[in-house]
Design a protein around this motif. Structure first.
Motif, mmCIF file in Angstrom:
data_model
loop_
_atom_site.group_PDB
_atom_site.id
_atom_site.type_symbol
_atom_site.label_atom_id
_atom_site.label_comp_id
_atom_site.label_asym_id
_atom_site.label_seq_id
_atom_site.Cartn_x
_atom_site.Cartn_y
_atom_site.Cartn_z
ATOM 1 N N THR A 1 1.031 -1.259 0.056
ATOM 2 C CA THR A 1 0.019 -0.019 -0.021
ATOM 3 C C THR A 1 0.683 1.169 0.036
ATOM 4 O O THR A 1 0.680 2.204 -0.698
ATOM 5 C CB THR A 1 -1.038 -0.012 1.272
ATOM 6 O OG1 THR A 1 -1.527 -1.411 1.435
ATOM 7 C CG2 THR A 1 -1.923 1.102 0.977
ATOM 8 N N GLU A 2 1.873 1.343 0.823
ATOM 9 C CA GLU A 2 2.601 2.629 0.866
ATOM 10 C C GLU A 2 3.984 2.716 0.007
ATOM 11 O O GLU A 2 4.564 3.683 -0.076
ATOM 12 C CB GLU A 2 3.240 2.769 2.471
ATOM 13 C CG GLU A 2 4.569 2.044 2.785
ATOM 14 C CD GLU A 2 4.433 0.384 2.953
ATOM 15 O OE1 GLU A 2 5.405 -0.079 2.876
ATOM 16 O OE2 GLU A 2 3.395 0.099 2.509
ATOM 17 N N ASN A 3 3.826 1.502 -0.976
ATOM 18 C CA ASN A 3 5.100 1.605 -1.873
ATOM 19 C C ASN A 3 4.575 1.732 -3.201
ATOM 20 O O ASN A 3 4.382 2.861 -3.905
ATOM 21 C CB ASN A 3 6.057 0.507 -1.499
ATOM 22 C CG ASN A 3 7.377 0.538 -2.047
ATOM 23 O OD1 ASN A 3 7.501 1.157 -3.196
ATOM 24 N ND2 ASN A 3 8.320 -0.227 -1.749
ATOM 25 N N SER A 4 4.318 0.408 -3.805
ATOM 26 C CA SER A 4 3.990 0.569 -5.190
ATOM 27 C C SER A 4 2.777 0.753 -5.427
ATOM 28 O O SER A 4 2.195 1.693 -6.487
ATOM 29 C CB SER A 4 3.969 -0.747 -5.876
ATOM 30 O OG SER A 4 5.399 -1.421 -5.883
ATOM 31 N N ALA B 1 -9.007 0.196 -4.081
ATOM 32 C CA ALA B 1 -9.664 -0.810 -3.574
ATOM 33 C C ALA B 1 -8.926 -1.109 -2.038
ATOM 34 O O ALA B 1 -7.902 -1.972 -2.107
ATOM 35 C CB ALA B 1 -9.864 -2.157 -4.114
ATOM 36 N N ALA B 2 -9.385 -0.475 -0.859
ATOM 37 C CA ALA B 2 -8.782 -0.413 0.176
ATOM 38 C C ALA B 2 -8.510 -1.834 0.878
ATOM 39 O O ALA B 2 -7.422 -2.217 1.495
ATOM 40 C CB ALA B 2 -9.328 0.293 1.232
ATOM 41 N N ALA C 1 -4.661 7.334 3.532
ATOM 42 C CA ALA C 1 -5.188 8.769 3.776
ATOM 43 C C ALA C 1 -4.274 9.548 3.026
ATOM 44 O O ALA C 1 -5.100 10.739 2.530
ATOM 45 C CB ALA C 1 -4.845 8.915 5.517
ATOM 46 N N ASN C 2 -2.934 9.347 2.644
ATOM 47 C CA ASN C 2 -2.388 10.179 1.659
ATOM 48 C C ASN C 2 -2.987 10.092 0.540
ATOM 49 O O ASN C 2 -2.664 11.314 -0.324
ATOM 50 C CB ASN C 2 -0.912 9.580 1.710
ATOM 51 C CG ASN C 2 -0.208 9.850 2.868
ATOM 52 O OD1 ASN C 2 -0.351 10.610 3.703
ATOM 53 N ND2 ASN C 2 0.792 8.687 2.834
ATOM 54 N N VAL D 1 -11.041 6.508 -2.281
ATOM 55 C CA VAL D 1 -10.326 5.108 -1.621
ATOM 56 C C VAL D 1 -11.745 4.472 -0.791
ATOM 57 O O VAL D 1 -12.573 5.041 -0.175
ATOM 58 C CB VAL D 1 -9.548 5.348 -0.197
ATOM 59 C CG1 VAL D 1 -9.398 3.791 0.316
ATOM 60 C CG2 VAL D 1 -8.249 6.116 -0.804
ATOM 61 N N MET D 2 -12.215 3.062 -1.421
ATOM 62 C CA MET D 2 -13.385 2.712 -0.911
ATOM 63 C C MET D 2 -13.015 0.988 -1.022
ATOM 64 O O MET D 2 -12.136 0.614 -1.342
ATOM 65 C CB MET D 2 -14.374 2.797 -2.100
ATOM 66 C CG MET D 2 -14.706 4.243 -2.460
ATOM 67 S SD MET D 2 -15.608 4.405 -3.977
ATOM 68 C CE MET D 2 -17.454 3.902 -3.075
ATOM 69 N N SER D 3 -14.023 0.309 -0.010
ATOM 70 C CA SER D 3 -13.742 -1.189 -0.289
ATOM 71 C C SER D 3 -14.163 -1.682 -1.811
ATOM 72 O O SER D 3 -14.842 -0.938 -2.446
ATOM 73 C CB SER D 3 -15.015 -1.884 0.530
ATOM 74 O OG SER D 3 -16.289 -1.493 0.195
ATOM 75 N N ALA D 4 -13.395 -2.858 -2.058
ATOM 76 C CA ALA D 4 -13.931 -3.291 -3.300
ATOM 77 C C ALA D 4 -15.515 -3.551 -3.559
ATOM 78 O O ALA D 4 -15.978 -3.075 -4.811
ATOM 79 C CB ALA D 4 -13.279 -4.798 -3.333
ATOM 80 N N LEU D 5 -15.963 -3.945 -2.637
ATOM 81 C CA LEU D 5 -17.364 -4.159 -2.777
ATOM 82 C C LEU D 5 -18.164 -2.663 -3.108
ATOM 83 O O LEU D 5 -18.978 -2.557 -4.036
ATOM 84 C CB LEU D 5 -18.265 -4.423 -1.282
ATOM 85 C CG LEU D 5 -19.641 -4.885 -1.685
ATOM 86 C CD1 LEU D 5 -20.182 -5.874 -2.628
ATOM 87 C CD2 LEU D 5 -20.384 -5.270 -0.028
#
Length: 172
Positions: free
Chosen positions: A102-105, A123-124, A151-152, A160-164
């Motif tokens: 998440t924080e890299n690629s 998709a968080a 959050a960034n 940013v949301m859930s896949a659903l």
């Protein structure tokens, strides 16, 4: 211009594990293009070095013959990969991004995609990362690192949301 959507799956190779399969199945059912990104390390001995088992795609997420594969050597999938051109040629202007880490690629690629003008959804729950120390030496959990990276991105570079929730919103 009508929105055209693609799913980009970042670094879901045998060296990584995550529940991204649901988004892949949904995207295939919707006939959305899928881009599979594979990190190929420049570090000899890395599990992502060419020819190592860790560099191969997970079987459940293996690209179908008509799906696009991009190889990268740096975190940002848009650097020296031709992906931006591939998307523009197909008129794709909306992206769903999932993968690791998440924080890299993921974060690097989402920032670039947003800066390039793509409408990006992250998709968080289809992204993940690992615990690490912050600059002051304090150990942070994987969830803390994940949450800060998301959050960034939220608002300025992506939604940013859930896949659903993404599937529900884009199916309407």
């Amino acid at each position: 211009m009508q929105a055209k959507l693609a799913l980009i799956i970042i670094d879901m190779q045998k060296g990584m594990q995550s529940p991204v399969l649901d988004l892949v199945q949904w995207s295939r059912a919707q006939s959305f293009p899928i881009v599979h990104v594979r990190h190929i390390s420049r570090t000899v001995g890395s599990s992502f070095w060419p020819g190592q088992a860790g560099a191969e795609f997970q079987e459940a997420l293996s690209p179908l013959p008509h799906e696009h594969v991009v190889e990268k050597n740096v975190p940002d999938v848009f650097i020296r990969s031709g992906l931006e051109r591939w998307l523009h040629v197909r008129g794709i202007n909306q992206l769903i991004i999932a993968g690791v880490s998440t924080e890299n690629s993921v974060e690097a690629s989402v920032r670039t995609a947003g800066n390039l003008g793509f409408n990006v959804y992250v998709a968080a729950d289809a992204c993940f990362t690992f615990a690490k120390s912050d600059c002051s030496g304090r150990q942070r959990t994987a969830q803390e690192v994940h949450d800060i990276a998301l959050a960034n991105l939220q608002g300025e570079y992506a939604t940013v949301m859930s896949a659903l929730d993404i599937k529900q919103q884009l199916s309407n």
